[in-house]
Design an enzyme around this catalytic site. Sequence first.
Site, PDB file in Angstrom:
ATOM      1  CD  GLU A 153       5.096   5.620  -9.997  1.00 47.39           C
ATOM      2  OE1 GLU A 153       5.258   4.463 -10.456  1.00 47.39           O
ATOM      3  OE2 GLU A 153       5.160   5.878  -8.782  1.00 47.39           O
ATOM      4  CE  LYS A 171       8.383  16.246   2.116  1.00 52.15           C
ATOM      5  NZ  LYS A 171       8.684  15.077   2.929  1.00 52.15           N
TER       6      LYS A 171
END
Length: 580
Positions: free
Chosen positions: A64, A176
């Site tokens: 990342e 989420k």
Amino acid sequence: MSRRSTRAARPQRVPGTLTGAQIVWECLARERVTHVFGYPGGAILPVYDAMPAYPVHHVLARHEQGAVHMADGYARASGSVGVAMATSGPGATNMVTGIATAMMDSSPLVCITGQVSSGLIGSDAFQETDITGVTLPITKHNYLVTEADEIAPAMREAFYIARSGRPGPVLVDMTKDAQQAACPFDWDAAEPKPPGYRPDHRPRAAQLRHALELINGAARPVILVGHGVVLANAEGLVKTLAERTTIPVAMTLLGIGAFPGSHPLNLGMMGMHGEAWVNEAVQQADVLVALGMRFDDRVTGALNTFAPNARKIHVEIDPAEVNKNVAVDVGLIGDVGEVVETLLPGVAPNDHSAWLARIDDLRRHATARSILNFTDDGRLYAAHAIHDLWQATRGRALVVTDVGQHQMWEAQYYRHESARSLITSGGLGPMGFALPAAIGAKLARPDADVWAVVGDGGFQMTMAELGTMVQEGLKVSIAIINNGCLGMVRQLQEFFYGARYHATPLVNPDFVTLAGAYGIRGIRVTERSAVIPAVEAAAAHDGPILLDIRVETDDAVYPMVAAGAGLDQMIRRPAQEALR
Ligand SMILES: Cc1cc2nc3c(=O)[nH]c(=O)nc-3n(C[C@H](O)[C@H](O)[C@H](O)COP(=O)(O)OP(=O)(O)OC[C@H]3O[C@@H](n4cnc5c(N)ncnc54)[C@H](O)[C@@H]3O)c2cc1C
Ligand SMILES: Cc1ncc(C[n+]2csc(CCOP(=O)(O)OP(=O)(O)O)c2C)c(N)n1
Ligand SMILES: [Mg+2]
């Protein structure tokens, strides 16, 4: 026994609504984002699942940190906002170095992270990290979004904040369940209106008049060009200002390219590793016109002796930067392009030939000490390699450097003619920046001849991104300036720690063999005469290439202003005999 459908987890579409995940892509597409650099994981998977329906290309990084540097390289090469994406917890924390890099250098990014579902927040859930807390000091702004209908306003605001005023990174963390829930999508209603955020500034008329008096009355003026000129796309206006007044131009590391390297008024880089004549000119100046630069400590040296005789004008978009490090006589707060345009009608043509001649004398005296002017002793020095790379690419490459000695030699020996032709990390200076940022730059500017100039140490920090480069089919050329050590730190040990070289020698892999493992052509260069042919081979090769350039270990970047010293108290390169 019936098999469970792998598609069972797909969210149900309710007519007239979109899921939060779909809204993310709708927003990215409407912001004209073409590339997203990222790495998936459970908490961001609804967003990844919705991706194929949208015209945005996802680049799968290998780490990342690499994804964020790619987005940063993309932003710096294109002038558009770069976008990176990661999952919660380790995905988000791996982004931190990239985000801090962008923050220090005012690079516009939007970073999107998945977060555990809202009901789990605060429970130390699996891969839960308070990433808005972690990134609070290293983002221009950040959001934690827990409802689907908050996603569009947060995304639009994030882009607006990232690119307006002083650019910077903005992080949008979304749970989420917010990605999975459905809600109506209304782009227009999500228009950004961040309360209390005022990125537009204009200088006062009295200050503009004062600045004109100083510019028109100066005898020994110097213009200091910084990264803000690049960010404002103001290089044309700055050139007009310099040419009309014949004021010489010094650049910060991040300002390089904003004034043409071959222009007679170009002095070169100032600061800790700036050329001697540039620092001397700054110290002798009677007026400094600082444009879009923030008087970093690497630029000024000791503040109490910085440019002691100069009246100072500072053109700067961020009010917090004016009078922060250096007290100035005139602060012109606004976009440097707009401010210079406003000043130009009042700027009188001028002739500073006596002052330019004095600087030329300083330059003549200093260039005698340049390693390029030493007689060839058969050794290959990094400065030679970079000078020859400059010649062989005719100064037209888009160079992305890593951090260390090679970065400084690049700044000194590669002459850049245009803005955004040098991409380098100045403020944070994380090793490992070059390769991923070069990948981002190549995707932003596919026609550019992109070179990553990187140290043997820094290359090993993110070399896994070779995989990304190959997977994307990119032709990026890599020049490893291989001195077998962590050169910049070794130099500090040489100068200030009695040459006790602890923890700086490197045992390196065979970089040419390593390139081969990725199907990349590698060439080892051990002699000066082989540098230009190797660069030409890279140009002729239909694919990426890696040059392992074996340079002398025992060399230092000169001049050097030691920490706490004045800008004109430089450690100078010893005579050639001392190198033997
Ligand atoms: C090993 C190493 C050595 C270094 N040595 C040197 C050195 O010798 N010399 C050197 O110069 N640097 C050096 N640096 C880099 C240094 O640390 C700073 O990063 C650099 O000097 C900052 O340059 P800057 O102020 O132009 O850019 P930035 O830090 O990006 O600042 C830009 C400024 O412009 C402003 N701005 C942005 N947009 C606009 C706009 N539209 N209009 C007006 N203003 C705007 C911003 O608010 C900001 O204040 C070195 C770095 C490393 C890693
Ligand atoms: C992530 C990170 N760790 C440590 C440093 C401190 N540091 C600055 S330059 C440097 C050495 C770089 O070595 P190399 O990549 O081989 O480049 P060279 O200086 O030899 O050209 C180090 C360790 C840093 N800038 N970034
Ligand atoms: Mg090295």
